[in-house]
Scaffold this motif. Structure first.
Motif, PDB file in Angstrom:
ATOM      1  N   PRO A 106      30.189  25.543  31.830  1.00  0.00           N
ATOM      2  CA  PRO A 106      31.431  24.786  31.932  1.00  0.00           C
ATOM      3  C   PRO A 106      31.328  24.014  33.346  1.00  0.00           C
ATOM      4  O   PRO A 106      30.789  24.407  34.575  1.00  0.00           O
ATOM      5  N   VAL A 107      32.290  22.889  33.438  1.00  0.00           N
ATOM      6  CA  VAL A 107      32.690  22.302  34.563  1.00  0.00           C
ATOM      7  C   VAL A 107      32.927  22.999  35.646  1.00  0.00           C
ATOM      8  O   VAL A 107      32.525  23.042  36.747  1.00  0.00           O
ATOM      9  N   PHE A 108      33.929  24.091  35.391  1.00  0.00           N
ATOM     10  CA  PHE A 108      34.468  24.942  36.345  1.00  0.00           C
ATOM     11  C   PHE A 108      33.269  25.728  37.254  1.00  0.00           C
ATOM     12  O   PHE A 108      33.123  25.656  38.390  1.00  0.00           O
ATOM     13  N   ASP A 109      32.348  26.370  36.484  1.00  0.00           N
ATOM     14  CA  ASP A 109      31.142  26.798  36.749  1.00  0.00           C
ATOM     15  C   ASP A 109      30.106  26.072  37.453  1.00  0.00           C
ATOM     16  O   ASP A 109      29.420  26.495  38.605  1.00  0.00           O
ATOM     17  N   ASN A 110      29.977  24.756  37.098  1.00  0.00           N
ATOM     18  CA  ASN A 110      29.053  23.932  37.689  1.00  0.00           C
ATOM     19  C   ASN A 110      29.622  23.564  39.187  1.00  0.00           C
ATOM     20  O   ASN A 110      29.095  23.708  40.282  1.00  0.00           O
TER      21      ASN A 110
END
Ligand code: ADP
Length: 230
Positions: A106-110
């Motif tokens: 997910p964007v958050f984890d990237n």
């Protein structure tokens, strides 16, 4: 601080590549000497094929000079050991032209990746990531995967990931090519703020309008040589 003295770089195998040899004489970068002080901002300019991406690769330690001396953030490349290089890389934020996001995360984890590499506590990571997601206008997409985003959204995620850990050096390859003018202006304001806080910034671009709107010290390459430093 960046310091290069007579740095040349040749892609392995290019000397045997007849076609490229004829055009380039084999070297992607030739005898570059320049300094960028800590907190300095540099536009990196020049036509396609001039060597901009190759120079950024050298500066983010993806490749080593074929000859010459290079010092990045106080570390002399000749003397740097493998562990030292890994540590040094974590102090550098890179916005790649092709973004290089991890498609399954997910964007958050990237965006959280550089903070996780620093073993920061999860609650701190959450606060930092949400705040930068607000800044790039993507909080609502935090759970999305990169392939679900537009090019401009992916570029904003790549920018957020490059700066979230407050690196000492930020290198950006065409960081505005998927952004509209307003987003590009905001990015420049961020870069100016970061430079004011002591981050060294090098931005390769073809965006002439942006360079005119934000005049700054230019490094210009032509055929792998530095033809302007000022
Ligand atoms: P720019 O980013 O200014 O367009 P590049 O650094 O990509 O320029 O390219 C400089 C020179 O190095 C060009 O002649 C290009 O063909 C060559 N080059 C770039 N990448 C590679 C590679 N991976 N292998 C061999 N040659 C390369």
């Amino acid at each position: 601080m960046i310091r290069l003295r007579d740095v040349s770089f040749r892609y392995e195998g290019t000397a045997r590549d007849g076609a490229r040899e004829a055009v380039q004489g084999g070297a992607a970068l030739r005898q570059l000497s320049f300094d960028v002080p800590q907190g300095g901002f540099r536009w990196l300019l020049g036509p396609s094929g001039a060597g901009k991406s190759s120079l950024l690769r050298l500066l983010h330690l993806a490749v080593r000079p074929t000859s010459g001396r290079m010092e990045i953030l106080g570390v002399e490349m000749d003397q740097a050991r493998r562990a030292g290089l890994a540590r040094l890389r974590r102090r550098i934020g890179v916005v790649h032209q092709d973004f290089r996001l991890l498609p399954d995360l997910p964007v958050f984890d990237n965006i959280a990746l550089p903070l996780r590499l620093q073993h920061r506590p999860e609650d701190e990571i959450r606060d930092e990531v949400l705040s930068i997601l607000d800044w790039v206008g993507l909080r609502a997409r935090a759970a999305a995967r990169p392939p679900q985003l537009s090019g401009g959204e992916q570029q904003r995620v790549a920018i957020a990931r490059a700066v979230i850990h407050r690196p000492a050096l930020v290198l950006a390859d065409e960081p505005t090519n998927a952004l509209d003018d307003q987003q590009a202006n905001r990015l420049m304001e961020l870069f100016q703020d970061l430079a004011g806080l002591g981050t060294t910034i090098v931005v390769a671009t073809h965006n002439d309008g942006l360079v005119r709107r934000y005049p700054s010290h230019e490094l210009e390459l032509a055929h792998g040589r530095l033809v302007r430093d000022g």
